[in-house]
Design a protein around this motif. Structure first.
Motif, PDB file in Angstrom:
ATOM      1  N   ILE A  24      -4.287   1.107  -8.155  1.00  0.00           N
ATOM      2  CA  ILE A  24      -3.514   2.252  -8.630  1.00  0.00           C
ATOM      3  C   ILE A  24      -3.259   3.228  -7.494  1.00  0.00           C
ATOM      4  N   ALA A  25      -2.007   3.657  -7.388  1.00  0.00           N
ATOM      5  CA  ALA A  25      -1.654   4.738  -6.464  1.00  0.00           C
ATOM      6  C   ALA A  25      -1.792   6.040  -7.240  1.00  0.00           C
ATOM      7  N   ILE A  26      -2.826   6.812  -6.877  1.00  0.00           N
ATOM      8  CA  ILE A  26      -3.075   8.099  -7.534  1.00  0.00           C
ATOM      9  C   ILE A  26      -2.530   9.174  -6.612  1.00  0.00           C
ATOM     10  N   GLU A  27      -1.714  10.087  -7.142  1.00  0.00           N
ATOM     11  CA  GLU A  27      -1.010  10.994  -6.245  1.00  0.00           C
ATOM     12  C   GLU A  27      -0.750  12.372  -6.863  1.00  0.00           C
ATOM     13  N   PRO A  28      -1.762  13.260  -6.765  1.00  0.00           N
ATOM     14  CA  PRO A  28      -1.534  14.627  -7.227  1.00  0.00           C
ATOM     15  C   PRO A  28      -0.396  15.303  -6.454  1.00  0.00           C
ATOM     16  N   ALA A  80       0.871  -1.184   0.000  1.00  0.00           N
ATOM     17  CA  ALA A  80       0.000   0.000   0.000  1.00  0.00           C
ATOM     18  C   ALA A  80       0.899   1.223   0.000  1.00  0.00           C
ATOM     19  N   ASP A  81       0.443   2.285  -0.634  1.00  0.00           N
ATOM     20  CA  ASP A  81       1.243   3.497  -0.809  1.00  0.00           C
ATOM     21  C   ASP A  81       0.297   4.681  -0.688  1.00  0.00           C
ATOM     22  N   SER A  82       0.528   5.561   0.293  1.00  0.00           N
ATOM     23  CA  SER A  82      -0.332   6.742   0.403  1.00  0.00           C
ATOM     24  C   SER A  82       0.428   7.876   1.064  1.00  0.00           C
ATOM     25  N   TYR A  99      -0.880  14.533  -2.045  1.00  0.00           N
ATOM     26  CA  TYR A  99      -1.761  13.561  -1.385  1.00  0.00           C
ATOM     27  C   TYR A  99      -1.836  12.317  -2.260  1.00  0.00           C
ATOM     28  N   GLU A 100      -1.991  11.180  -1.628  1.00  0.00           N
ATOM     29  CA  GLU A 100      -2.006   9.919  -2.389  1.00  0.00           C
ATOM     30  C   GLU A 100      -2.864   8.879  -1.677  1.00  0.00           C
ATOM     31  N   HIS A 101      -3.637   8.143  -2.474  1.00  0.00           N
ATOM     32  CA  HIS A 101      -4.298   6.936  -1.980  1.00  0.00           C
ATOM     33  C   HIS A 101      -3.991   5.786  -2.938  1.00  0.00           C
ATOM     34  N   GLY A 118       1.597   9.012 -10.660  1.00  0.00           N
ATOM     35  CA  GLY A 118       1.047   7.870  -9.958  1.00  0.00           C
ATOM     36  C   GLY A 118       1.347   6.599 -10.746  1.00  0.00           C
ATOM     37  N   HIS A 119       0.902   5.464 -10.191  1.00  0.00           N
ATOM     38  CA  HIS A 119       1.379   4.181 -10.719  1.00  0.00           C
ATOM     39  C   HIS A 119       0.501   3.040 -10.225  1.00  0.00           C
ATOM     40  N   GLY A 120       0.498   1.958 -11.000  1.00  0.00           N
ATOM     41  CA  GLY A 120      -0.070   0.726 -10.488  1.00  0.00           C
ATOM     42  C   GLY A 120       0.727   0.268  -9.280  1.00  0.00           C
TER      43      GLY A 120
HETATM   44 MG    MG Z   1       3.236   6.330  -5.049  1.00  0.00          MG
END
Ligand code: MG
Ligand code: MG
Length: 271
Positions: free
Chosen positions: A207-211, A113-115, A240-242, A176-178
């Motif tokens: 997917i890790a979405i991270e503006p 997990a990445d956030s 920020y990222e989820h 961001g990335h899978g």
């Molecule tokens: Mg990331």
């Protein structure tokens, strides 16, 4: 930018494991965020996150991540103009009015997990408060587009348009990335793009979405430590990222706390 990595679709069971990883990651971010007071060092924030990882017997994929030299800690802590990849240090003390971006990863039962969150240290200026709000809202605006059948460009364009309509800039240099068994899998998810373009999303993608949002210019540079990315104009930045699963029932955010709330500043909107 050439960047091709494998895309893996996760089963329901694998998504459950990733949700557990996400809960731990959210708890680590919350603990680090609660430590962000004037006088605390960025190493103190890292230590607070590491304590949570230790409690669960997990580790961060950030530690020893390959680069010019292996990344040294479990989190990246980036203050003010530092956009991402700031290295925690006992010498870097936070001050009233700073903003601090905390990014953490967890490997649990073989899945990542990445956030990330950005928190304010005491009172910040009106412009900085707006930067945080717009960045965090752009995350949820993008997440709402993480729907099977949509294209990667739909997500990217949603983030970019939301941010630029409010007078801020998105980075072009980091994406961001899978995410799954590896921290970085396909597809790549830029924070800018054109709706309808790019790969189509499928249920089971995670997917890790991270503006990553800047003021005035999207340009960045890397400091001499070979890791820390800063805005080229020295103005504050936010991140920020989820980690989110694309499912047949819409986007599922995997990196919320166990009670379904975010470790960030705003409530999670209905998706
Ligand atoms: Mg990331
Ligand atoms: Mg991250």
């Amino acid at each position: 930018m050439s960047w091709e990595r494998q895309i893996t679709l996760k089963s329901a069971r694998e998504l459950e494991i990733m949700r557990q990883a996400g809960i731990i990651n959210a708890e680590a971010l919350a603990a680090a965020g609660e430590t962000a007071h004037p006088g605390a060092s960025t190493a103190d924030l890292n230590a607070a996150a590491e304590e949570v990882l230790k409690k669960y017997g997990v580790y961060s994929p950030f530690k020893n991540y390959p680069g010019a030299y292996p990344y040294p800690t479990s989190t990246t802590i980036s203050v003010n103009e530092e956009l991402v990849h700031g290295i925690p240090s006992s010498k870097r003390k936070l001050r009233e009015g700073d903003i601090v971006s905390i990014d953490c990863g967890v490997v649990y039962d073989g899945f990542v997990a990445d956030s990330a969150i950005t928190v304010a240290v005491g009172e910040v200026t009106e412009e900085v408060a707006k930067l945080l709000e717009v960045t965090e809202q752009s995350l949820y605006t993008g997440i709402a587009q993480l729907v099977a059948g949509n294209h990667v460009g739909d997500v990217s364009a949603a983030v970019q348009n939301f941010v630029e309509e409010r007078g801020f800039q998105v980075t072009r240099e980091y994406t961001g990335h899978g995410v799954g068994r590896q921290m970085h899998e396909g597809p790549q998810l830029p924070n800018y793009g054109i709706a309808g373009r790019g790969m189509q999303l499928r249920a089971g993608m995670t997917i890790a979405i991270e503006p990553m949002v800047l003021i005035g210019t999207p340009l960045t540079r890397v400091l001499a430590d070979q890791w820390t990315v800063v805005s080229r104009n020295g103005l504050p930045t936010a991140h920020y990222e989820h980690t989110v699963a694309v499912t047949d029932n819409g986007p599922q955010i995997l990196t919320l706390l166990a009670n379904g709330t975010s470790p960030g500043r705003i409530q999670v909107p209905q998706l």
